[in-house]
Design a protein around this motif. Structure first.
Motif, PDB file in Angstrom:
ATOM      1  N   UNK A  79       0.665  -1.251   0.051  1.00  0.00           N
ATOM      2  CA  UNK A  79      -0.201   0.106   0.087  1.00  0.00           C
ATOM      3  C   UNK A  79       1.001   1.222  -0.143  1.00  0.00           C
ATOM      4  N   UNK A  80       0.564   2.229  -0.912  1.00  0.00           N
ATOM      5  CA  UNK A  80       1.015   3.758  -0.728  1.00  0.00           C
ATOM      6  C   UNK A  80       0.133   4.698  -0.802  1.00  0.00           C
ATOM      7  N   UNK A  81       0.248   5.556   0.284  1.00  0.00           N
ATOM      8  CA  UNK A  81      -1.070   6.419   0.350  1.00  0.00           C
ATOM      9  C   UNK A  81      -0.168   7.956   0.645  1.00  0.00           C
ATOM     10  N   UNK A  82      -0.550   8.934  -0.161  1.00  0.00           N
ATOM     11  CA  UNK A  82      -0.189  10.279   0.265  1.00  0.00           C
ATOM     12  C   UNK A  82      -1.278  10.827   1.346  1.00  0.00           C
ATOM     13  N   UNK A  83      -0.824  11.624   2.246  1.00  0.00           N
ATOM     14  CA  UNK A  83      -1.472  12.261   3.274  1.00  0.00           C
ATOM     15  C   UNK A  83      -1.184  13.700   3.294  1.00  0.00           C
ATOM     16  N   UNK A  90      -2.304  17.525  14.163  1.00  0.00           N
ATOM     17  CA  UNK A  90      -1.847  16.189  14.095  1.00  0.00           C
ATOM     18  C   UNK A  90      -2.841  15.091  13.483  1.00  0.00           C
ATOM     19  N   UNK A  91      -3.625  15.608  12.714  1.00  0.00           N
ATOM     20  CA  UNK A  91      -4.647  14.538  12.015  1.00  0.00           C
ATOM     21  C   UNK A  91      -4.275  14.790  10.449  1.00  0.00           C
ATOM     22  N   UNK A  92      -4.207  13.867   9.610  1.00  0.00           N
ATOM     23  CA  UNK A  92      -3.945  14.042   8.366  1.00  0.00           C
ATOM     24  C   UNK A  92      -4.738  13.090   7.488  1.00  0.00           C
ATOM     25  N   UNK A  93      -5.309  13.607   6.443  1.00  0.00           N
ATOM     26  CA  UNK A  93      -6.401  12.914   5.643  1.00  0.00           C
ATOM     27  C   UNK A  93      -5.851  12.309   4.454  1.00  0.00           C
ATOM     28  N   UNK A  94      -6.129  11.189   4.169  1.00  0.00           N
ATOM     29  CA  UNK A  94      -5.559  10.488   2.775  1.00  0.00           C
ATOM     30  C   UNK A  94      -5.925  11.363   1.467  1.00  0.00           C
ATOM     31  N   UNK A  95      -5.029  11.182   0.545  1.00  0.00           N
ATOM     32  CA  UNK A  95      -5.434  11.912  -0.467  1.00  0.00           C
ATOM     33  C   UNK A  95      -5.242  10.858  -1.912  1.00  0.00           C
TER      34      UNK A  95
END
Length: 176
Positions: A79-83, A90-95
């Motif tokens: 898996x590879x996800x950009x955040x 301190x909270x990051x959403x997936x892009x």
């Protein structure tokens, strides 16, 4: 616009980027390890790796899990996800997709896609993935990666309808 206001605006626009970079830099690197555990009465082995690196808009998280089955089969998941930063500290959403305006956004769990986010709290970098099945039941996957001497302590949990179905613990050594 007067020069001093322009400079202030520039400084205030750069500060969040610098704070994100400092937060991510503590975890950035390539980590590898393995885990042995019992599942359904059978000994299992899993090789694990994680890569965390800053990106232009946030950070990229990649992880690999290699499972060795008793019948000799090998199963690999990558898996590879950009955040990207959210409005909350301190909270990051997936892009994981791009909307019609070119803005990165997360997938939609109501369409059978996983909703993924990351939280950094102290020395722990946690990634959560929510999946809603056709019956409307949910599954959560949690990856808690805590800074430790020489690497990361990893705790993975799969939770279905509030019950922990699987927990795997491993130490991942920092290799880069």
């Amino acid at each position: 616009m007067p020069l001093h206001r322009l400079l202030l605006a520039l400084v205030f626009s750069i500060l969040p980027v610098l704070a994100l970079a400092a937060e991510i830099d503590r975890f950035a690197g390539v980590y590898e390890g393995s885990s042995e555990f019992v599942q359904d009465g059978e000994a299992q082995r899993r090789d694990l790796s994680t890569t965390i690196k800053p990106s232009k808009t946030g950070f990229e998280l990649s992880w690999t899990s290699v499972s060795y089955k008793s019948d000799g089969r090998i199963k690999q998941k990558v898996y590879t996800i950009e955040f990207v930063p959210s409005p909350r500290d301190g909270i990051y959403g997936s892009a994981m997709k791009t909307n019609v305006f070119g803005k990165p956004e997360p997938l939609d769990p109501l369409n059978g896609e996983p909703f993924v986010w990351t939280r950094i709290s102290g020395d722990t970098f946690s990634t959560f993935s929510l999946f809603i099945n056709e019956a409307g039941e949910y599954e959560m996957q949690e990856y808690h990666r805590t800074l430790a001497d020489g690497g990361l302590d990893l705790v993975f949990r799969r939770v279905k309808q509030g019950a922990v179905e699987r927990e795997i613990k491993a130490f991942l050594s920092k290799v880069k």
